[in-house]
Motif scaffolding. Sequence first.
Motif, PDB file in Angstrom:
ATOM      1  N   ASN A 275       0.831  -1.209   0.000  1.00  0.00           N
ATOM      2  CA  ASN A 275       0.000   0.000   0.000  1.00  0.00           C
ATOM      3  C   ASN A 275       0.865   1.259   0.000  1.00  0.00           C
ATOM      4  N   ALA A 276       1.963   1.220   0.762  1.00  0.00           N
ATOM      5  CA  ALA A 276       2.863   2.380   0.810  1.00  0.00           C
ATOM      6  C   ALA A 276       3.443   2.660  -0.576  1.00  0.00           C
ATOM      7  N   ALA A 277       3.852   1.603  -1.289  1.00  0.00           N
ATOM      8  CA  ALA A 277       4.386   1.778  -2.647  1.00  0.00           C
ATOM      9  C   ALA A 277       3.311   2.329  -3.573  1.00  0.00           C
ATOM     10  N   ARG A 278       2.098   1.846  -3.416  1.00  0.00           N
ATOM     11  CA  ARG A 278       0.993   2.323  -4.253  1.00  0.00           C
ATOM     12  C   ARG A 278       0.713   3.799  -3.981  1.00  0.00           C
ATOM     13  N   LEU A 280       2.795   5.969  -3.182  1.00  0.00           N
ATOM     14  CA  LEU A 280       3.885   6.738  -3.803  1.00  0.00           C
ATOM     15  C   LEU A 280       3.871   6.627  -5.325  1.00  0.00           C
ATOM     16  N   GLY A 281       2.892   5.886  -5.859  1.00  0.00           N
ATOM     17  CA  GLY A 281       2.826   5.695  -7.309  1.00  0.00           C
ATOM     18  C   GLY A 281       3.878   4.734  -7.818  1.00  0.00           C
ATOM     19  N   LEU A 282       4.308   3.776  -6.957  1.00  0.00           N
ATOM     20  CA  LEU A 282       5.401   2.877  -7.317  1.00  0.00           C
ATOM     21  C   LEU A 282       4.958   1.443  -7.544  1.00  0.00           C
ATOM     22  N   ALA A 283       3.651   1.181  -7.436  1.00  0.00           N
ATOM     23  CA  ALA A 283       3.191  -0.202  -7.543  1.00  0.00           C
ATOM     24  C   ALA A 283       3.606  -0.803  -8.875  1.00  0.00           C
ATOM     25  N   ARG A 284       4.320  -1.930  -8.828  1.00  0.00           N
ATOM     26  CA  ARG A 284       4.805  -2.584 -10.037  1.00  0.00           C
ATOM     27  C   ARG A 284       3.736  -3.487 -10.636  1.00  0.00           C
ATOM     28  N   GLY A 285       2.886  -4.043  -9.786  1.00  0.00           N
ATOM     29  CA  GLY A 285       1.850  -4.943 -10.282  1.00  0.00           C
ATOM     30  C   GLY A 285       2.338  -6.374 -10.329  1.00  0.00           C
ATOM     31  N   ARG A 286       1.470  -7.297  -9.964  1.00  0.00           N
ATOM     32  CA  ARG A 286       1.835  -8.708  -9.908  1.00  0.00           C
ATOM     33  C   ARG A 286       1.962  -9.320 -11.289  1.00  0.00           C
ATOM     34  N   ARG A 287       1.393  -8.691 -12.326  1.00  0.00           N
ATOM     35  CA  ARG A 287       1.378  -9.290 -13.656  1.00  0.00           C
ATOM     36  C   ARG A 287       2.488  -8.774 -14.563  1.00  0.00           C
ATOM     37  N   GLU A 288       3.326  -7.904 -14.022  1.00  0.00           N
ATOM     38  CA  GLU A 288       4.340  -7.273 -14.887  1.00  0.00           C
ATOM     39  C   GLU A 288       5.271  -8.301 -15.507  1.00  0.00           C
ATOM     40  N   GLY A 289       5.772  -9.232 -14.674  1.00  0.00           N
ATOM     41  CA  GLY A 289       6.684 -10.248 -15.190  1.00  0.00           C
ATOM     42  C   GLY A 289       6.004 -11.138 -16.214  1.00  0.00           C
ATOM     43  N   ALA A 290       4.725 -11.479 -15.963  1.00  0.00           N
ATOM     44  CA  ALA A 290       3.994 -12.342 -16.892  1.00  0.00           C
ATOM     45  C   ALA A 290       3.794 -11.646 -18.230  1.00  0.00           C
TER      46      ALA A 290
END
Length: 298
Positions: A275-278, A280-290
Motif C-alpha cells: 500500500n505504501a508503494a501504491r 507513492l505511485g510505485l506499484a509494479r503490479g503482480r502481472r508485470e513479469g507475466a
Amino acid sequence: MAAVGRGRCGPTRPQGPRACQPGGARGERFRFPLDLLREERYKAAMAVRLSDNQALRPPRGYPEQLAALLSRQIASGAFPPGTRLPSEAALAARYRVSRSVVREALSQLKYDGLLVSRQGFGAIVVGSSGRRSFRVAEGSRLKPRELADIYEMRAILEAEAAALAALRRTPAQLRGLSACLGRMARAVEAQTDGTRHDVRFHRALARMSGNRYLRDLMDYLHSRLFQVIQTARTHSSRTSGLPRLVQKEHEAIFAAVAAGDAEGARRSCLAHLENAARRLGLARGRREGARRGSGSHA
C-alpha cells in the motif's frame, strides 16, 4: 568614486543604495546581478553529459554519480574483468570533472571490490563477482523504477522480519514497539510529522527478528529512505482519513506480532508496504513479469 568598505553585508564591495537591503537578516549580503549570472553559467557548465542520456547533476555528489556510472558500465560488460580503466586524467577529460572527483569515485569502486590497483598498470576491473558492499543512493535521488525495486525488496524482507518478530519477540521489545506505535498515533492526532517514529517502528521489527544481518540491512535501507517515507506521510496527511488508515496498518502488524501470529504479521506487513508503494505511485503490479514473458500488452 564610490566608497569601499566592510559593512554588515560582508566582503568589500562598492557601497551604493542597493548594496545593503533594509530588513535583511544579519550576515546576508546583496546578490549582485553579475554574481547570479556567473552562478548560472557555472551550473550550466557543470551539467555536462556523461553519455547520450546521462549527466552529472549539480550541486553535489559528483564522485558518487561517476562511481555509479562506472559501476553500471562494468556490470554491462563495457569494462570486462581484467580490463584496465583509462587513466585518471583521461577519465577527468572524458567526463569533464576534476581529477579529485575521479580519484574519489575510483576509491569508492575499489572499496566496493569492483576495482583493484596494480602498480604500473593503474585500476584493473575485477567485476561484480568481487563486490564487497551493498549501496543504495539517497531515496530522493533514486529514479521511480529504482525506488519501486527498493520497496519491493522491503516488502519481501520486512514481511519475513515481522513473521520472525512474532516468534522471537521479548516482552521488553514488545513494549518498545508499542511505544513507537503510540507516538505515531499521537502524531496523527496532532497532525505533526511522525516519520521518525514510523522508521523506528520498522527498525524495531527488524531487530525483533533476532537476525543481525537482517537488522543491519534494514537499518541501512531505512536511513537511505527517510526522506521518501517522510514525503509519503506528508502526502497522506493531505487526504482526509488516510493518516488514520496508515496508522491502522501499523496497528495490524503490531497486533499480529503481539499475538505471536507469524503468518498474520507477514500478511499485515506485506499489505502495508504494498500500500505504501501504491501511495507513492510505485506499484509494479503482480502481472508485470507475466506480461514481459508472454509479450502480451493487454
